[in-house]
Design an enzyme around this catalytic site. Structure first.
Site, PDB file in Angstrom:
ATOM      1  N   LYS A 234     -71.045  49.785   8.252  1.00 19.31           N
ATOM      2  CA  LYS A 234     -69.888  49.962   7.366  1.00 19.31           C
ATOM      3  C   LYS A 234     -68.842  50.848   8.022  1.00 19.31           C
ATOM      4  CE  LYS A 234     -72.815  49.641   3.233  1.00 19.31           C
ATOM      5  NZ  LYS A 234     -74.100  49.795   3.977  1.00 19.31           N
TER       6      LYS A 234
ATOM      7  N   CYS B 104     -78.270  49.793  -2.411  1.00 19.29           N
ATOM      8  CA  CYS B 104     -78.957  48.512  -2.249  1.00 19.29           C
ATOM      9  C   CYS B 104     -80.182  48.500  -3.151  1.00 19.29           C
ATOM     10  CB  CYS B 104     -79.329  48.272  -0.786  1.00 19.29           C
ATOM     11  SG  CYS B 104     -80.181  49.639   0.012  1.00 19.29           S
TER      12      CYS B 104
END
Length: 900
Positions: free
Chosen positions: A191, A317
């Site tokens: 990311k 997640c």
């Protein structure tokens, strides 16, 4: 035996024996009493009951959700960068690789396989996904070619392998080139790389920067490795507890806050079961419950570091609402209206998602509870009020959060919430409730006077306590092994850490303050957050040098971390500008070069370039509160003393390969445009000899004749390199004809291209840059040097190599592994060009003009395999040596091997 203690911080796993691990550390899911290993069991009744009760899946989709969760995760990747370069690579992949599938599915061993597909919701179709097993990859040439392409381009930095749903948070951050961005829990870095690409989406260097933080030092090293290939001067990697990330204030005492913050917090990770099937066995509701408090603290602290009007993305997640909606609801409640949830339903419209939950339950030892009142009545003493849903009349619009479910897009599971800060957050009031035992360890330390220790000092206490604990473990291990010297060193280090803690916390009656607070006065006190109004008009003194040293060996604040210091040697900077030909004002090296050497070093070993925004942040950090693991872009490395002493070069620094994308547009000297054939030869042979008329005659040192060559050999021996061997060059009648074995050495053909030789006349001895000629680059479909964008990421840089212009040779200063990637990229492009010319039946004139490009496919393949073998051999011999040192040693050795 265990690892010896060398005064550095260790982890518990570092002192375990290197033999077989105890049974409790082994993988129990596959271990059997008869020694047979079994596949993991992909079910968990507790998991199914818990999430059925939470209603995380729309009605009628549970079976599809559970079925897909038990299948392997497909491979996905993202093409780095944007614009015509990324679009060109995308078109190349589609036309040369994915087009082999045609319009229908591919059949392998009777099984129908779906072709690779572009993610329809990702901008410009720059993200792709495919699902092939290893067996299928081996059985079909087209699949094997795609697999090799993904590995090759990932190593080259052109693409990034990244899970599909992991790409969403960065897109929703909406990063612009001028933004200051904080990634609170950044490792492993996919990311962060995506954010950097968005930051560099302009035609000039961005004024913003990215602070990538992680609490674990080893994960910071992994983060450094993954982000290195972006070659960005706008990145700093820090090692802090995200709940205590330091507040940095400028000259006016104002906190430097961030425009964008990503909180991809630690979580139970049950959304990653498809790639980590062991989670099935280990899953428990207690995993999410135990992380809830940490997730809230990270997000609340990040919100205080956010500028009003800024955007923060919270993501996990995990499917668990205790880690998702419960955290968001608590952060919004504490903000008292200063934060609002952003409706992103119109963003990425093709991405299928479900809204966030408004009600949920929490599983405790005493039972499953859907409200705080029910939990209190049921005696659930270990639950926090923030874990349960808020009252119906106080529930924020949690449906604005988004949940991505695996069966909706063949992905993993993910939760995302986007928040905007509307004003400064209220000052937090002292906690009145009883603090559970699990949270007491997270509370600030207190001095003898009963005052709280500032966050920076508290973090320092934690650092010292961890080091003392690690040293104590090492002491015990050394005593067990009867290693008295190591035990003595560990005991002394542990005692020193304890003394430092006593001095910080209990050594005086006055409350402990951070270094920044001591220097800046009440306005910079760490007890005040960035939202607290400043007092007394700001700091009492001006900023100290970048990364001012405060504590530890060599004076730096953080133990075993080198300080960040500005490089302002005017004489050295003038020499660099004259040697490489960059003009003052075209690139602000004098204001934005830094080094990580100890104070007082005349010529630091490495110089790094940072952009203006990052320079301002580091300058404001007068107390050295940032624990910097890596910062900026390495652009220059110091030459060996022998290289400058015997007259081989007049410049003390050579250009680092990773610094080329930044420096190349500004070089007017020491730059050579070479043909594609010469470039391929350079990266495969690591160097080529020069014709006799271009040899450099170096001055001899005082003493006997040949002192320069003797000194060079002695310098190589001192650096661990063997004395140079002489190689036969075409046209040499006096050089050695035979080796020690009596066999004649291989004939080496000097460079003969007239255009290249004409340029070499004006190139001084020492570092230079070889760049692929524009005509060849255009013909091969590669980036041209004329089209280079100064602010672009490294994936868009032209093909160029840092080289060494020696007395009689031209050698590359690039690690063998990177040479292999360059040879692969160049060789494939040349082979494709040759095949295209043959297929088109080019005429004699066209074939003659394209002669340098017409290498046969067999020749290119042989050259690429040669350099790959050399890279593999070099990697095995080099161990863990730095790539820059490997490149320099290889260049010096190659030069000596070619001297007549």
């Amino acid at each position: 035996m265990g690892r010896k203690y060398k005064g550095k911080r260790t982890q518990a796993r570092d002192i375990k024996g290197k033999g077989s691990e105890p049974a409790r550390y082994q993988d129990k899911r596959q271990r059997a009493s008869n020694g047979v290993w079994h596949e993991p069991k992909l079910d968990n009744a507790l998991f199914e009951d818990y999430y059925k009760a939470q209603n995380i899946v729309p009605q009628g989709e549970w079976d599809a959700f559970l079925t897909l969760l038990r299948t392997p995760l497909p491979t996905s990747f993202r093409i780095n960068g944007s614009g015509k370069f990324a679009a060109g690579l995308r078109d190349h992949l589609e036309n040369d690789f994915f087009s082999q599938f045609g319009s229908g599915p591919l059949v392998v061993d009777g099984e129908e396989l779906a072709p690779p597909r572009a993610l329809e919701w990702y901008p410009s179709r720059l993200a792709w996904q495919f699902a092939f097993s290893r067996t299928q990859l081996r059985k079909h040439p087209a699949l094997a070619a795609i697999h090799e392409m993904v590995k090759r381009e990932n190593e080259a930095g052109s693409i990034t392998r990244q899970e599909v749903v992991s790409m969403v948070p960065a897109l929703l951050l909406d990063v612009q080139p001028e933004h200051k961005v904080l990634d609170t829990c950044a490792s492993p870095g996919s990311k962060t790389v995506q954010i950097l690409e968005m930051l560099h989406h302009s035609t000039s260097l961005p004024s913003g920067f990215v602070v990538a933080n992680d609490a674990d030092a080893q994960r910071c090293n992994l983060l450094t490795h993954h982000t290195k290939r972006t070659c960005s001067p706008a990145l700093v990697i820090t090692n802090h507890d995200a709940t205590l990330f330091p507040v940095i204030r400028n000259d006016q005492g104002e906190a430097i806050r961030f425009d964008r913050i990503l909180c991809d917090v630690p979580c139970s990770g049950d959304g990653t079961m498809r790639k980590a099937p062991d989670i099935w066995r280990r899953w428990s509701p207690a995993n999410g419950n135990g992380l809830h408090g940490l997730q809230v603290r990270i997000t609340q602290h990040a919100a205080r570091l956010l500028v009003p009007g800024g955007r923060m993305v919270y993501s996990t997640c995990s499917f668990n609402p205790v880690e998702d909606e419960a955290v968001v609801a608590e952060v919004l409640r504490e903000a008292e209206g200063a934060l609002e949830l952003v409706d992103v339903s119109d963003s990425l419209p093709a991405l299928r998602r479900v809204p966030g939950l408004r009600t949920w339950g929490v599983q405790a030892k005493e039972g499953f509870f859907a409200s705080w009142d029910a939990a209190q009545a049921g005696g659930a003493t270990r639950l926090l009020r923030s874990m349960l849903p808020p009252a119906p009349d106080a529930t924020p619009p949690l449906e604005r959060c988004m949940r991505v479910l695996p069966h909706h897009g063949d992905t993993g599971g993910f939760f995302i919430a986007v928040m905007r800060k509307t004003r400064d957050l209220p000052t937090p009031a002292p906690a009145q409730r009883a603090v559970p035992a699990a949270e007491k360890a997270q509370e600030p330390a207190f001095s003898d006077a009963g005052e709280p220790v500032g966050d920076a000092a508290y973090e320092e206490v934690k650092e010292l306590a961890d080091e003392a604990a690690d040293a104590t473990k090492t002491f015990a291990q050394a005593i067990y092994q009867q290693d008295i010297p190591v035990a003595t060193e560990a005991a002394a280090d542990s005692a020193a850490c304890v003394e430092a803690v006593v001095a910080l916390v209990g050594g005086s009656s006055a409350p402990a303050q951070s270094d920044a607070a001591s220097a800046a006065g009440p306005a910079a006190s760490s007890a005040q957050g960035p939202d607290t109004p400043k007092a007394n008009g700001g700091p009492a003194q001006g900023p100290e040098p970048v990364g001012a040293a405060k504590r530890g060996a060599g004076g730096q604040r953080w133990r075993h971390i080198d300080p960040v210091l500005p490089f302002t040697d005017a004489e050295e900077l003038a020499t660099l500008a004259d040697f490489y030909g960059w003009e003052a004002g075209t690139i602000p090296l004098g204001q934005q070069l830094i080094t990580r050497s100890q104070p007082g070093v005349a010529q630091p070993k490495r110089l790094y370039f940072v952009n203006a925004g990052l320079r301002d942040l580091l300058t404001a950090d007068t107390g050295g509160r940032l624990k910097v693991t890596s910062v900026g872009l390495k652009v220059l490395e110091r030459q060996t003393a022998a290289a400058t002493h015997d007259g081989r070069t007049t410049c003390a620094y050579r250009i680092a390969q990773e610094g080329l994308p930044l420096l190349l547009p500004h070089l007017t000297r020491q730059r050579i445009s070479i043909s594609a054939a010469e470039a391929l030869r350079l990266v495969t042979e690591m160097g080529v000899p020069l014709p006799p008329e271009l040899r450099i005659v170096t001055r001899d040192l005082p003493g006997t004749s040949g002192a320069a060559e003797k000194a060079e050999d002695e310098g190589d021996e001192a650096a661990g390199e063997p004395p140079a061997k002489k190689a036969r060059v075409e046209g040499d009648t006096e050089g050695p004809q035979e080796g020690k074995s009596g066999k004649e050495r291989k004939l080496r053909v000097p460079l003969s291209d007239e255009a290249t030789l004409a340029q070499l006349v004006d190139v001084q001895g020492g570092c230079c840059v070889c760049v692929l000629r524009s005509g060849d680059a255009t013909a091969l479909g590669l980036e041209s040097v004329e089209a280079v964008v100064p602010g672009a990421v490294a994936a868009h840089a032209p093909l160029a190599m840092a080289c060494w212009r020696g007395r009689a040779s031209l050698s590359v200063l690039v690690a063998k592994a990177e040479c292999a990637l360059l040879a692969d990229k160049l060789g494939i492009a040349m082979a494709a060009r040759a095949a295209a010319l043959q297929a088109s039946g080019a005429g004699a004139g066209e074939a003659a003009s394209a002669q340098p490009l017409q290498a046969t496919v067999a020749e290119v393949a042989a050259a690429v395999e040669k350099v790959k073998a050399a890279a593999a051999a070099g990697a095995g011999a080099a161990g863990t040596a730095a790539e820059g040192e490997q490149g320099a040693a290889a260049g010096n050795e190659q030069e000596e091997a070619m001297v007549l």
